[in-house]
Design a protein around this motif. Sequence first.
Motif, PDB file in Angstrom:
ATOM      1  N   ASP A   1      10.735   2.271 -10.721  1.00 28.78           N
ATOM      2  CA  ASP A   1      11.943   2.779 -11.378  1.00 28.78           C
ATOM      3  C   ASP A   1      12.450   4.013 -10.632  1.00 28.78           C
ATOM      4  OD1 ASP A   1      10.456   4.995 -12.172  1.00 28.78           O
ATOM      5  OD2 ASP A   1      10.238   4.323 -14.246  1.00 28.78           O
ATOM      6  N   SER A   2      13.497   4.623 -11.144  1.00 27.83           N
ATOM      7  CA  SER A   2      14.155   5.724 -10.421  1.00 27.83           C
ATOM      8  C   SER A   2      13.575   7.092 -10.737  1.00 27.83           C
ATOM      9  CB  SER A   2      15.652   5.718 -10.749  1.00 27.83           C
ATOM     10  OG  SER A   2      15.853   5.886 -12.148  1.00 27.83           O
ATOM     11  N   SER A   3      12.553   7.143 -11.600  1.00 29.22           N
ATOM     12  CA  SER A   3      12.029   8.435 -12.028  1.00 29.22           C
ATOM     13  C   SER A   3      11.281   9.175 -10.925  1.00 29.22           C
ATOM     14  CB  SER A   3      11.092   8.244 -13.225  1.00 29.22           C
ATOM     15  OG  SER A   3       9.906   7.557 -12.828  1.00 29.22           O
ATOM     16  N   GLY A   4      10.691   8.433 -10.000  1.00 24.79           N
ATOM     17  CA  GLY A   4       9.843   9.053  -8.989  1.00 24.79           C
ATOM     18  C   GLY A   4       8.454   9.362  -9.490  1.00 24.79           C
ATOM     19  N   ASP A   5       8.138   8.909 -10.712  1.00 22.84           N
ATOM     20  CA  ASP A   5       6.835   9.197 -11.322  1.00 22.84           C
ATOM     21  C   ASP A   5       5.820   8.069 -11.130  1.00 22.84           C
ATOM     22  OD1 ASP A   5       7.841  11.588 -12.229  1.00 22.84           O
ATOM     23  OD2 ASP A   5       8.336  10.829 -14.227  1.00 22.84           O
ATOM     24  N   GLN A   6       6.256   6.936 -10.591  1.00 22.09           N
ATOM     25  CA  GLN A   6       5.349   5.811 -10.418  1.00 22.09           C
ATOM     26  C   GLN A   6       4.761   5.815  -9.013  1.00 22.09           C
ATOM     27  OE1 GLN A   6       7.824   2.426 -11.468  1.00 22.09           O
ATOM     28  NE2 GLN A   6       7.594   2.816 -13.660  1.00 22.09           N
ATOM     29  N   LEU A   7       3.601   5.164  -8.878  1.00 20.01           N
ATOM     30  CA  LEU A   7       2.922   5.052  -7.588  1.00 20.01           C
ATOM     31  C   LEU A   7       3.037   3.625  -7.090  1.00 20.01           C
ATOM     32  CD1 LEU A   7      -0.205   7.105  -8.605  1.00 20.01           C
ATOM     33  CD2 LEU A   7       1.392   7.778  -6.801  1.00 20.01           C
ATOM     34  N   LEU A   8       3.495   3.469  -5.869  1.00 17.57           N
ATOM     35  CA  LEU A   8       3.636   2.149  -5.259  1.00 17.57           C
ATOM     36  C   LEU A   8       2.312   1.765  -4.612  1.00 17.57           C
ATOM     37  CD1 LEU A   8       5.908   0.056  -4.811  1.00 17.57           C
ATOM     38  CD2 LEU A   8       6.336   1.141  -2.602  1.00 17.57           C
ATOM     39  N   VAL A   9       1.777   0.591  -4.978  1.00 20.79           N
ATOM     40  CA  VAL A   9       0.521   0.117  -4.410  1.00 20.79           C
ATOM     41  C   VAL A   9       0.840  -1.055  -3.486  1.00 20.79           C
ATOM     42  CG1 VAL A   9      -1.801  -0.747  -4.854  1.00 20.79           C
ATOM     43  CG2 VAL A   9      -0.713   0.819  -6.481  1.00 20.79           C
ATOM     44  N   SER A  10       0.797  -0.801  -2.193  1.00 17.35           N
ATOM     45  CA  SER A  10       1.067  -1.837  -1.201  1.00 17.35           C
ATOM     46  C   SER A  10      -0.235  -2.536  -0.838  1.00 17.35           C
ATOM     47  CB  SER A  10       1.693  -1.223   0.056  1.00 17.35           C
ATOM     48  OG  SER A  10       1.690  -2.166   1.111  1.00 17.35           O
ATOM     49  N   LEU A  11      -0.234  -3.867  -0.923  1.00 17.53           N
ATOM     50  CA  LEU A  11      -1.421  -4.651  -0.572  1.00 17.53           C
ATOM     51  C   LEU A  11      -1.371  -5.168   0.858  1.00 17.53           C
ATOM     52  CD1 LEU A  11      -3.545  -5.000  -2.855  1.00 17.53           C
ATOM     53  CD2 LEU A  11      -1.251  -4.716  -3.810  1.00 17.53           C
ATOM     54  N   ARG A  12      -0.424  -4.700   1.659  1.00 20.85           N
ATOM     55  CA  ARG A  12      -0.201  -5.310   2.968  1.00 20.85           C
ATOM     56  C   ARG A  12      -1.356  -5.086   3.953  1.00 20.85           C
ATOM     57  NH1 ARG A  12       4.785  -4.076   1.018  1.00 20.85           N
ATOM     58  NH2 ARG A  12       4.636  -1.884   1.605  1.00 20.85           N
ATOM     59  N   ARG A  13      -2.155  -4.030   3.743  1.00 19.05           N
ATOM     60  CA  ARG A  13      -3.299  -3.819   4.657  1.00 19.05           C
ATOM     61  C   ARG A  13      -4.445  -4.781   4.348  1.00 19.05           C
ATOM     62  NH1 ARG A  13      -5.520   1.880   4.486  1.00 19.05           N
ATOM     63  NH2 ARG A  13      -6.635   1.253   6.403  1.00 19.05           N
ATOM     64  N   MET A  14      -4.458  -5.369   3.178  1.00 25.41           N
ATOM     65  CA  MET A  14      -5.499  -6.339   2.820  1.00 25.41           C
ATOM     66  C   MET A  14      -5.061  -7.714   3.316  1.00 25.41           C
ATOM     67  SD  MET A  14      -6.699  -5.026  -0.967  1.00 25.41           S
ATOM     68  CE  MET A  14      -7.968  -6.299  -0.997  1.00 25.41           C
ATOM     69  N   ASN A  15      -5.199  -7.927   4.605  1.00 25.09           N
ATOM     70  CA  ASN A  15      -4.567  -9.086   5.242  1.00 25.09           C
ATOM     71  C   ASN A  15      -5.565 -10.004   5.940  1.00 25.09           C
ATOM     72  OD1 ASN A  15      -5.262  -7.506   7.418  1.00 25.09           O
ATOM     73  ND2 ASN A  15      -3.161  -7.072   8.058  1.00 25.09           N
ATOM     74  N   ARG A  16      -6.789 -10.089   5.428  1.00 23.29           N
ATOM     75  CA  ARG A  16      -7.788 -10.959   6.054  1.00 23.29           C
ATOM     76  C   ARG A  16      -7.837 -12.325   5.366  1.00 23.29           C
ATOM     77  NH1 ARG A  16     -13.043 -10.027   5.561  1.00 23.29           N
ATOM     78  NH2 ARG A  16     -12.755  -8.849   3.625  1.00 23.29           N
ATOM     79  N   VAL A  17      -7.940 -13.362   6.158  1.00 23.85           N
ATOM     80  CA  VAL A  17      -8.347 -14.670   5.637  1.00 23.85           C
ATOM     81  C   VAL A  17      -9.870 -14.647   5.658  1.00 23.85           C
ATOM     82  CG1 VAL A  17      -8.278 -17.165   5.934  1.00 23.85           C
ATOM     83  CG2 VAL A  17      -6.259 -15.792   6.492  1.00 23.85           C
ATOM     84  N   ARG A  18     -10.477 -14.508   4.501  1.00 25.77           N
ATOM     85  CA  ARG A  18     -11.925 -14.279   4.442  1.00 25.77           C
ATOM     86  C   ARG A  18     -12.729 -15.524   4.808  1.00 25.77           C
ATOM     87  NH1 ARG A  18     -12.651 -11.168  -1.383  1.00 25.77           N
ATOM     88  NH2 ARG A  18     -11.243  -9.390  -0.987  1.00 25.77           N
ATOM     89  N   ASP A  19     -12.214 -16.678   4.458  1.00 24.12           N
ATOM     90  CA  ASP A  19     -12.997 -17.881   4.691  1.00 24.12           C
ATOM     91  C   ASP A  19     -12.105 -19.108   4.666  1.00 24.12           C
ATOM     92  OD1 ASP A  19     -15.560 -19.300   4.989  1.00 24.12           O
ATOM     93  OD2 ASP A  19     -15.150 -20.066   2.984  1.00 24.12           O
TER      94      ASP A  19
END
Length: 474
Positions: free
Chosen positions: A86-104
Motif C-alpha cells: 500500500d502507499s503508507s510506506g509501513d509495509q515490508l516487501l518480501v522478494s523471493l527472487r533469490r530463492m531460485n534453485r531447482v532442488r530436485d
Amino acid sequence: MTRPPSTALLARLADLLGPKGFSVDADALAPWLTDWRGKYRGAAAAMLSPATTAEVAAIVRLCADAGAALVPQGGNSGMVGGATPDSSGDQLLVSLRRMNRVRDIDGTAQVAVAEAGVILENLHDAVLAHELRFPLTLGGKGSATIGGLVSTNAGGTQVLRHGTMRALLAGIEAVLPDGSIFDGLAPLKKDNRGYDLRHLFCGAEGTLGIVTAAALHLVPAAAARRTAWIGIDSPEIALLLLRRLDPALGRELEGYEIIPQTCLDDVLRHIPNTRAPLAGQHPWYVLLELAGEKDAALGEALEAQLAAAIDLGLANDAVIAKSDRESEDFWRLRDSISEAERAEGPALQHDISVPVDLMPAFIAESPRRLAAVYPGVRALSFGHLGDGNVHHHVQPPLDVDGVAWLAEHGSAVSRLVYSHVIELGGSISAEHGIGQMKRDILAELDSTARLAALRGIKAGLDPYGLFNPGKLIA
C-alpha cells in the motif's frame, strides 16, 4: 492491527539478511513498488530478499513479534495488484527472487521440487534436459515465478488437458504467519490428515503463508507438436468444433483458444513482424495445439479431423504450422493481444469463467447488455474457450475521452459484467486472482457462505492480519 516497522526491527532484519538481502535504497525498490500493468503504486519501508526458507521463517518471526506487515512478491507479473504494497510506506516487501534453485528433478516419479523464485521458463528448460516437461505455460513465462504461480493458482494455455497449478501441485513448503515452517513437499497420493494445506495455500495470494518451494508434477516431453489456425463463424461453432475434436484427438489436444477478427486486426496493426495465417478474413479463429509422441500420427490425425470439420461446415478454412517456428508465430498472435489492445487505447480487462457450454451465450449477450446501458461501448472476448475462461475486455465508445470515460463508468461497467458472470454460475476471477483490484467487488457479489469461509480461514491462520493485508479479503 499492524504497526510500522521500528528502527530496531529494520536493524535486526539488516543483520539477518546482509547487504544482498536487505535494502532501503529508493532506486532498488522502485521497480517493485508498482504492478505490471501500472495500475497500482505503493511504498515500502524496506525490501527483504531471503535466500533460504530458514531466512524467511526468521523474517516472519521477527515481524510477527513486532506486528509489522509483510507483502510477498515473486516475478511481479500479476494482473490484479496482489503483490504491490500500500502507499503508507509501513509495509515490508518480501522478494523471493533469490530463492531460485531447482532442488530436485526425479525422472522416475516425474516430480520436480522448485523454490519460489524459480522463473517458469527456467523450470521448463531444466526439466526438458531430463526429457520431461512442466505442462503449465503462459505469456509471462520469462518473468513469472513458481511461488507466485502457486499463490495465484495460475492457469495458462494448457489447462484444457493438464489443469491449473492446483492440479499440478504435488507438495508445498510454506512459512506460516507465526514463523513455523510447513513441510508438505512429499508427493503423497493419499493423505487424509484433515484439510489439504497444499491446496489451501495455492490461490491464497500470500494471505495465509509465504510459499517457499513446491513439488510439481511433470509429464514426458512431447516428441511432436501440431498447431493449427482455424477460421470459423462464431463462438457457438467453436464449441461444437471442440466437442467433435476433443474425443477424436484424445489427450493430445492441449490448447484451444478463441480469437475474434478484431483482436487479430489489432495485433497485425501494432505488433511488428506479424502476419495473418490465413489468406481471407473470418469472424473468429481457433488456435489449436496437439502434443504427443509420434509426429506423423499427430499430423495425419489433425489433417483428417480438420478436413472433416470443413466438410461439415464447422470450419471455413485452416492451416497447420509446418515447423516449431511457425507454431510460435501462431502463438505470438494470441499472446500479443493484450499488448496490441493497449496500443489501441484504454480498456477494462475482465478475467472471467463460466461453464464451458454457456461461454458462447456469454460472449454474445454481454456486449448487448453493456450497449443497452452505455451506447457505443465495445466488448471483445478472447482466450481459453476450452476450459471456460475468456478475457473479456470492454473499450469506451470511440467518440469520447477514453480515460475520462473509464474513470466515470468503469466500476459500474465491471459490475454489469461480473453480475452477468455470477448469474451464469461463473467466477469473477478465472486465473489472475483477486488481489486488490477485485477485492471489493468479490465482497459485494459473491456468496455470503464463500466469503464467511474465506474470512474465517484468514482469521484463524493470520489473526493479526500481517500477511499481505488489503488483498483478497475485504
